[in-house]
Enzyme design. Structure first.
Site, PDB file in Angstrom:
ATOM      1  N   LEU A   1       0.858  -1.180   0.000  1.00  0.00           N
ATOM      2  CA  LEU A   1       0.000   0.000   0.000  1.00  0.00           C
ATOM      3  C   LEU A   1       0.900   1.237   0.000  1.00  0.00           C
ATOM      4  O   LEU A   1       2.083   1.141   0.325  1.00  0.00           O
ATOM      5  CB  LEU A   1      -0.898   0.014   1.242  1.00  0.00           C
ATOM      6  CG  LEU A   1      -1.885  -1.151   1.371  1.00  0.00           C
ATOM      7  CD1 LEU A   1      -2.520  -1.138   2.758  1.00  0.00           C
ATOM      8  CD2 LEU A   1      -2.949  -1.079   0.290  1.00  0.00           C
ATOM      9  N   SER A   2       0.330   2.397  -0.320  1.00  0.00           N
ATOM     10  CA  SER A   2       1.175   3.589  -0.358  1.00  0.00           C
ATOM     11  C   SER A   2       1.793   3.868   1.005  1.00  0.00           C
ATOM     12  O   SER A   2       2.903   4.394   1.083  1.00  0.00           O
ATOM     13  CB  SER A   2       0.388   4.798  -0.856  1.00  0.00           C
ATOM     14  OG  SER A   2      -0.712   5.076  -0.023  1.00  0.00           O
ATOM     15  N   GLU A   3       1.088   3.525   2.097  1.00  0.00           N
ATOM     16  CA  GLU A   3       1.663   3.728   3.426  1.00  0.00           C
ATOM     17  C   GLU A   3       1.236   2.625   4.387  1.00  0.00           C
ATOM     18  O   GLU A   3       0.087   2.170   4.358  1.00  0.00           O
ATOM     19  CB  GLU A   3       1.215   5.064   4.037  1.00  0.00           C
ATOM     20  CG  GLU A   3       1.542   6.286   3.223  1.00  0.00           C
ATOM     21  CD  GLU A   3       2.992   6.679   3.233  1.00  0.00           C
ATOM     22  OE1 GLU A   3       3.757   6.150   4.076  1.00  0.00           O
ATOM     23  OE2 GLU A   3       3.366   7.524   2.400  1.00  0.00           O
ATOM     24  N   THR A   4       2.179   2.237   5.241  1.00  0.00           N
ATOM     25  CA  THR A   4       1.894   1.438   6.432  1.00  0.00           C
ATOM     26  C   THR A   4       2.347   2.252   7.630  1.00  0.00           C
ATOM     27  O   THR A   4       3.483   2.741   7.670  1.00  0.00           O
ATOM     28  CB  THR A   4       2.633   0.094   6.396  1.00  0.00           C
ATOM     29  OG1 THR A   4       2.143  -0.696   5.296  1.00  0.00           O
ATOM     30  CG2 THR A   4       2.437  -0.671   7.693  1.00  0.00           C
TER      31      THR A   4
END
Length: 260
Positions: free
Chosen positions: A44-47
């Site tokens: 995902l774009s961010e964790t």
């Protein structure tokens, strides 16, 4: 080792909209290498990773490729998970981060981020960036680690078709592309191939730079904005001195367990 994991869609009121972020609450920090591997596996774009300390939460954010200093949508998603899934009882959450103290306030279904604002300024722009777009920007600026391109209208933003191989050659967090909106105050898209994200669906941190720019251009303190990716993000931005309040909704999508 087993770790809890949640996923929420931020800056939307429906699942499959906005920007998805993974949230991993921790009792204590695990290694940076493992956090990066989990972020890559999540893809995902961010964790975001959280560790509680005296009723505050230290937060860190990882893209699939790198750790970043600030991420809006994953902070909003983390607050949503704390409020809705983990039983946080207050109406405001204090986060400590590489960008200083951040807060998220809950008012009914609306979550409001309180982030530092950054005004874009004139800067030398690498030719690879401008050449990497099929439509040339009208104004080119920079705001900290992001390049900031202003286009003529919303249609140009929708029709952007970047050549990511060219954009990836320039060291930056990303490129903010924006224009006045047809139905809202302004629209944007955000591209970050050098950080492992060709296009980010909704970027809260980009609005810490978009809000001060458009506030000055439009002569407004409070503005409605859309990030017009395929998933669409809806945000309200309010300037407050050298801070910007960014409001939106979030919905839970997943909860589970990681085995590493």
């Amino acid at each position: 080792m087993k770790l809890p994991i949640y996923q929420a869609d931020a800056f939307t009121d429906t699942v499959f909209g906005g920007n998805p972020a993974a949230i991993v609450p921790l009792k204590e920090w695990i290694s940076d290498d493992l956090m990066q591997k989990i972020a890559l596996e999540n893809n995902l774009s961010e964790t975001a990773y959280l560790v509680e300390n005296n009723n505050r939460f230290h937060i860190r954010w990882f893209t699939p490729a790198v750790e970043v200093d600030l991420c809006g949508h994953a902070t909003l998603a983390a607050a949503h998970i704390l409020f809705e899934e983990l039983g946080y009882a207050g109406d405001i959450i204090f986060f400590d981060s590489k960008s200083g103290e951040l807060t998220v306030k809950k008012e009914r279904d609306l979550l409001t981020l309180d982030f530092p604002a950054t005004k874009p300024t004139k800067a030398e722009i690498p030719s690879e960036l401008v050449d990497g777009f099929n439509i040339k920007p009208e104004i080119t600026l920079k705001a900290n680690e992001d390049y900031f391109f202003v286009f003529r209208n919303e249609t140009e933003i929708r029709n952007l078709d970047p050549v990511f191989a060219k954009l990836k050659k320039v060291k930056s967090r990303g490129i903010i592309c924006t224009a006045k909106g047809d139905e809202v105050d302004f629209v944007s898209r955000f591209f970050a191939p050098a950080a492992g994200i060709d296009e980010d669906p909704v970027t809260g941190s980009a609005h810490t730079k978009l809000a001060p720019y458009w506030s000055e251009i439009l002569g407004k303190q409070t503005m409605n904005a859309h990030q017009i990716s395929a998933r669409l993000g809806k945000l309200e931005c309010t300037m407050k001195g050298d801070r910007v309040l960014i409001s939106g909704m979030a919905v839970s999508y997943l909860k589970g367990e990681i085995t590493v």
